[in-house]
Write a protein that holds these residues in place. Structure first.
Motif, PDB file in Angstrom:
ATOM      1  N   HIS A  98     -26.754 -53.611  -9.112  1.00  0.00           N
ATOM      2  CA  HIS A  98     -25.563 -54.464  -9.187  1.00  0.00           C
ATOM      3  C   HIS A  98     -24.366 -53.746  -8.556  1.00  0.00           C
ATOM      4  O   HIS A  98     -24.011 -52.639  -8.981  1.00  0.00           O
ATOM      5  CB  HIS A  98     -25.239 -54.812 -10.639  1.00  0.00           C
ATOM      6  N   PRO A  99     -23.724 -54.350  -7.540  1.00  0.00           N
ATOM      7  CA  PRO A  99     -22.639 -53.669  -6.822  1.00  0.00           C
ATOM      8  C   PRO A  99     -21.287 -53.713  -7.524  1.00  0.00           C
ATOM      9  O   PRO A  99     -20.312 -54.255  -7.016  1.00  0.00           O
ATOM     10  CB  PRO A  99     -22.612 -54.406  -5.484  1.00  0.00           C
ATOM     11  N   SER A 100     -21.248 -53.137  -8.715  1.00  0.00           N
ATOM     12  CA  SER A 100     -19.980 -52.930  -9.417  1.00  0.00           C
ATOM     13  C   SER A 100     -20.212 -51.852 -10.466  1.00  0.00           C
ATOM     14  O   SER A 100     -21.351 -51.434 -10.704  1.00  0.00           O
ATOM     15  CB  SER A 100     -19.488 -54.214 -10.097  1.00  0.00           C
ATOM     16  N   LEU A 101     -19.136 -51.415 -11.086  1.00  0.00           N
ATOM     17  CA  LEU A 101     -19.243 -50.450 -12.180  1.00  0.00           C
ATOM     18  C   LEU A 101     -19.303 -51.247 -13.482  1.00  0.00           C
ATOM     19  O   LEU A 101     -18.278 -51.531 -14.102  1.00  0.00           O
ATOM     20  CB  LEU A 101     -18.045 -49.492 -12.171  1.00  0.00           C
ATOM     21  N   LEU A 102     -20.504 -51.635 -13.859  1.00  0.00           N
ATOM     22  CA  LEU A 102     -20.674 -52.429 -15.074  1.00  0.00           C
ATOM     23  C   LEU A 102     -20.088 -51.712 -16.282  1.00  0.00           C
ATOM     24  O   LEU A 102     -20.155 -50.480 -16.354  1.00  0.00           O
ATOM     25  CB  LEU A 102     -22.159 -52.714 -15.294  1.00  0.00           C
ATOM     26  N   PRO A 103     -19.441 -52.473 -17.191  1.00  0.00           N
ATOM     27  CA  PRO A 103     -19.444 -53.930 -17.349  1.00  0.00           C
ATOM     28  C   PRO A 103     -18.395 -54.690 -16.522  1.00  0.00           C
ATOM     29  O   PRO A 103     -18.185 -55.883 -16.754  1.00  0.00           O
ATOM     30  CB  PRO A 103     -19.168 -54.104 -18.838  1.00  0.00           C
ATOM     31  N   GLY A 124     -18.138 -49.357  -7.284  1.00  0.00           N
ATOM     32  CA  GLY A 124     -19.354 -48.573  -7.307  1.00  0.00           C
ATOM     33  C   GLY A 124     -20.566 -49.465  -7.437  1.00  0.00           C
ATOM     34  O   GLY A 124     -20.492 -50.679  -7.270  1.00  0.00           O
ATOM     35  N   VAL A 125     -21.703 -48.851  -7.734  1.00  0.00           N
ATOM     36  CA  VAL A 125     -22.954 -49.590  -7.895  1.00  0.00           C
ATOM     37  C   VAL A 125     -23.621 -49.097  -9.173  1.00  0.00           C
ATOM     38  O   VAL A 125     -23.560 -47.914  -9.498  1.00  0.00           O
ATOM     39  CB  VAL A 125     -23.864 -49.410  -6.668  1.00  0.00           C
ATOM     40  N   SER A 126     -24.233 -50.030  -9.892  1.00  0.00           N
ATOM     41  CA  SER A 126     -24.881 -49.704 -11.159  1.00  0.00           C
ATOM     42  C   SER A 126     -26.353 -50.085 -11.114  1.00  0.00           C
ATOM     43  O   SER A 126     -26.738 -51.069 -10.479  1.00  0.00           O
ATOM     44  CB  SER A 126     -24.215 -50.453 -12.326  1.00  0.00           C
ATOM     45  N   LEU A 127     -27.144 -49.301 -11.810  1.00  0.00           N
ATOM     46  CA  LEU A 127     -28.567 -49.582 -11.995  1.00  0.00           C
ATOM     47  C   LEU A 127     -28.737 -49.912 -13.472  1.00  0.00           C
ATOM     48  O   LEU A 127     -28.443 -49.084 -14.334  1.00  0.00           O
ATOM     49  CB  LEU A 127     -29.375 -48.336 -11.621  1.00  0.00           C
ATOM     50  N   ALA A 128     -29.182 -51.152 -13.777  1.00  0.00           N
ATOM     51  CA  ALA A 128     -29.236 -51.575 -15.175  1.00  0.00           C
ATOM     52  C   ALA A 128     -30.498 -52.380 -15.463  1.00  0.00           C
ATOM     53  O   ALA A 128     -30.998 -53.111 -14.600  1.00  0.00           O
ATOM     54  CB  ALA A 128     -28.001 -52.412 -15.515  1.00  0.00           C
ATOM     55  N   PHE A 129     -30.990 -52.248 -16.666  1.00  0.00           N
ATOM     56  CA  PHE A 129     -32.098 -53.090 -17.104  1.00  0.00           C
ATOM     57  C   PHE A 129     -31.593 -54.525 -17.282  1.00  0.00           C
ATOM     58  O   PHE A 129     -30.454 -54.750 -17.708  1.00  0.00           O
ATOM     59  CB  PHE A 129     -32.690 -52.577 -18.420  1.00  0.00           C
ATOM     60  N   THR A 130     -32.438 -55.471 -16.932  1.00  0.00           N
ATOM     61  CA  THR A 130     -32.064 -56.876 -17.013  1.00  0.00           C
ATOM     62  C   THR A 130     -32.424 -57.442 -18.379  1.00  0.00           C
ATOM     63  O   THR A 130     -33.533 -57.234 -18.877  1.00  0.00           O
ATOM     64  CB  THR A 130     -32.775 -57.691 -15.919  1.00  0.00           C
ATOM     65  N   VAL A 131     -31.463 -58.166 -18.973  1.00  0.00           N
ATOM     66  CA  VAL A 131     -31.675 -58.846 -20.250  1.00  0.00           C
ATOM     67  C   VAL A 131     -31.317 -60.321 -20.071  1.00  0.00           C
ATOM     68  O   VAL A 131     -30.864 -60.741 -19.010  1.00  0.00           O
ATOM     69  CB  VAL A 131     -30.810 -58.208 -21.365  1.00  0.00           C
ATOM     70  N   ARG A 132     -31.508 -61.094 -21.146  1.00  0.00           N
ATOM     71  CA  ARG A 132     -31.225 -62.525 -21.071  1.00  0.00           C
ATOM     72  C   ARG A 132     -29.735 -62.803 -21.262  1.00  0.00           C
ATOM     73  O   ARG A 132     -29.319 -63.592 -22.108  1.00  0.00           O
ATOM     74  CB  ARG A 132     -32.046 -63.284 -22.109  1.00  0.00           C
ATOM     75  N   ALA A 133     -28.922 -62.134 -20.481  1.00  0.00           N
ATOM     76  CA  ALA A 133     -27.476 -62.361 -20.444  1.00  0.00           C
ATOM     77  C   ALA A 133     -27.008 -61.836 -19.100  1.00  0.00           C
ATOM     78  O   ALA A 133     -27.625 -60.929 -18.520  1.00  0.00           O
ATOM     79  CB  ALA A 133     -26.770 -61.630 -21.586  1.00  0.00           C
ATOM     80  N   LEU A 134     -25.920 -62.368 -18.596  1.00  0.00           N
ATOM     81  CA  LEU A 134     -25.494 -62.090 -17.226  1.00  0.00           C
ATOM     82  C   LEU A 134     -25.060 -60.640 -17.042  1.00  0.00           C
ATOM     83  O   LEU A 134     -24.007 -60.232 -17.544  1.00  0.00           O
ATOM     84  CB  LEU A 134     -24.351 -63.031 -16.843  1.00  0.00           C
ATOM     85  N   ASP A 135     -25.881 -59.849 -16.333  1.00  0.00           N
ATOM     86  CA  ASP A 135     -25.548 -58.464 -15.966  1.00  0.00           C
ATOM     87  C   ASP A 135     -25.098 -57.635 -17.162  1.00  0.00           C
ATOM     88  O   ASP A 135     -24.199 -56.801 -17.056  1.00  0.00           O
ATOM     89  CB  ASP A 135     -24.449 -58.453 -14.889  1.00  0.00           C
ATOM     90  N   ALA A 136     -25.743 -57.854 -18.312  1.00  0.00           N
ATOM     91  CA  ALA A 136     -25.281 -57.227 -19.551  1.00  0.00           C
ATOM     92  C   ALA A 136     -26.229 -56.166 -20.090  1.00  0.00           C
ATOM     93  O   ALA A 136     -26.009 -55.637 -21.174  1.00  0.00           O
ATOM     94  CB  ALA A 136     -25.067 -58.305 -20.619  1.00  0.00           C
ATOM     95  N   GLY A 137     -27.276 -55.823 -19.322  1.00  0.00           N
ATOM     96  CA  GLY A 137     -28.260 -54.870 -19.828  1.00  0.00           C
ATOM     97  C   GLY A 137     -27.787 -53.434 -19.811  1.00  0.00           C
ATOM     98  O   GLY A 137     -26.773 -53.088 -19.186  1.00  0.00           O
ATOM     99  N   PRO A 138     -28.523 -52.553 -20.507  1.00  0.00           N
ATOM    100  CA  PRO A 138     -28.166 -51.133 -20.552  1.00  0.00           C
ATOM    101  C   PRO A 138     -28.149 -50.518 -19.151  1.00  0.00           C
ATOM    102  O   PRO A 138     -29.012 -50.810 -18.320  1.00  0.00           O
ATOM    103  CB  PRO A 138     -29.273 -50.518 -21.406  1.00  0.00           C
ATOM    104  N   VAL A 139     -27.173 -49.645 -18.902  1.00  0.00           N
ATOM    105  CA  VAL A 139     -26.990 -49.035 -17.583  1.00  0.00           C
ATOM    106  C   VAL A 139     -27.740 -47.713 -17.515  1.00  0.00           C
ATOM    107  O   VAL A 139     -27.518 -46.807 -18.325  1.00  0.00           O
ATOM    108  CB  VAL A 139     -25.492 -48.820 -17.284  1.00  0.00           C
ATOM    109  N   ILE A 140     -28.623 -47.613 -16.516  1.00  0.00           N
ATOM    110  CA  ILE A 140     -29.406 -46.391 -16.321  1.00  0.00           C
ATOM    111  C   ILE A 140     -28.564 -45.328 -15.620  1.00  0.00           C
ATOM    112  O   ILE A 140     -28.556 -44.162 -15.997  1.00  0.00           O
ATOM    113  CB  ILE A 140     -30.661 -46.694 -15.477  1.00  0.00           C
ATOM    114  N   ALA A 141     -27.854 -45.745 -14.575  1.00  0.00           N
ATOM    115  CA  ALA A 141     -27.030 -44.811 -13.794  1.00  0.00           C
ATOM    116  C   ALA A 141     -26.049 -45.614 -12.957  1.00  0.00           C
ATOM    117  O   ALA A 141     -26.238 -46.817 -12.720  1.00  0.00           O
ATOM    118  CB  ALA A 141     -27.896 -43.940 -12.899  1.00  0.00           C
TER     119      ALA A 141
END
Length: 282
Positions: free
Chosen positions: A67-72, A92-109
């Motif tokens: 995801h091309p942002s610094l989540l959240p 920045g860019v974030s690597l996150a697990f996908t959950v059943r909510a918009l771009d709301a999963g835990p961020v790996i890096a």
């Protein structure tokens, strides 16, 4: 006709039997084909919709999103465009697990990046996804051995911001706003849908008025108020730019424009083509 992603894959030797282009990720035929492949892990990028549970249940290691942002920050379909529109100095860019909510999963890096005041959305998007791919490769061992799920950090939903889809109606520029706001919008909407403005061209000989719709391609913010027209609506030409007076005594300098059905031209070429006619913002 194959999508750009499908064409890219075909050009690199992927079998057409392994390329699926469903309208929606919840289509039964697509899910059946995906399940038959027995993927251990799924990777998504620039999808922009919430994936159905039937999709997320297929890969045992889960689905990871680039995801091309610094989540959240900037969850949603247009994170790069909305960030540039807001004039951010860092993204920045974030690597996150996908959950059943918009771009709301835990961020790996994630990886941070300073943003200069001239870069446009297509260039920034390409750069961020390139960095995101590198980040994925770096983190892939931990994702595959399961340790990424342990170290991934939940997002703070209270700090979340949204990046909704852009609509063509948003592309108009209105000069009752300050120049910096308009400049950031031009950068953000570059590529699609672009930014547009209407001007009135006045023939000094007969007073004839002609309304032109200009696509505004490249701009900069004038460091000082150099408006030289006799009226606040006058568009002038200064050095290499069309100078549009804006709110707060600011000036937007337009360096490149495009007329409907024509090629992109410099402000100088457009101005020379007017042959002395006056231009006013509409």
């Amino acid at each position: 006709m194959p999508s750009p992603v499908a064409e890219y894959a075909l050009d690199r030797g992927f079998s057409s039997d392994l390329i699926f282009t469903p309208e929606k990720a919840g289509e039964d035929m697509f899910l059946s084909n995906l399940k038959a492949l027995q993927p251990e892990l799924c990777i998504t990028a620039a999808y922009g919709n919430i994936l159905p549970r039937k999709f997320l249940n297929i890969p045992p290691l889960g689905t990871v999103n680039i995801h091309p942002s610094l989540l959240p920050l900037y969850r949603g379909a247009a994170p790069v465009q909305r960030a540039l529109q807001d004039g951010v100095k860092e993204t920045g860019v974030s690597l996150a697990f996908t959950v059943r909510a918009l771009d709301a999963g835990p961020v790996i890096a994630c990886e941070r990046l300073e943003v200069d005041d001239q870069i446009k959305a297509p260039d920034l998007l390409e750069f961020l996804f390139s960095k995101g791919s590198e980040l994925l490769i770096h983190e892939l061992p931990s994702i595959l051995d399961g340790s990424a799920k342990v170290k991934a950090k939940p997002q703070d939903d209270s700090k979340a911001t949204l990046a909704p889809k852009i609509t063509p109606e948003e592309s108009w520029l209105y000069f009752d706003k300050e120049a910096l706001v308009l400049h950031n919008k031009v950068r953000a909407f570059a590529g699609w849908p672009g930014t547009r403005a209407k001007v009135v061209v006045i023939d000094n000989k007969n007073g004839h008025h002609n309304i032109l719709e200009l696509k505004i391609i490249t701009t900069r913010v004038c460091s000082h108020n150099n408006v030289q027209g006799n009226e606040v609506d006058d568009v002038t030409f200064v050095k290499d730019a069309l100078a549009f007076p804006c709110a707060g005594c600011t000036t937007l300098e337009v360096l490149e424009v495009q007329l409907p059905g024509k090629k992109v031209i410099s402000a100088a070429a457009f101005w020379n083509g007017l042959r002395g006619q006056k231009v006013k913002k509409l």
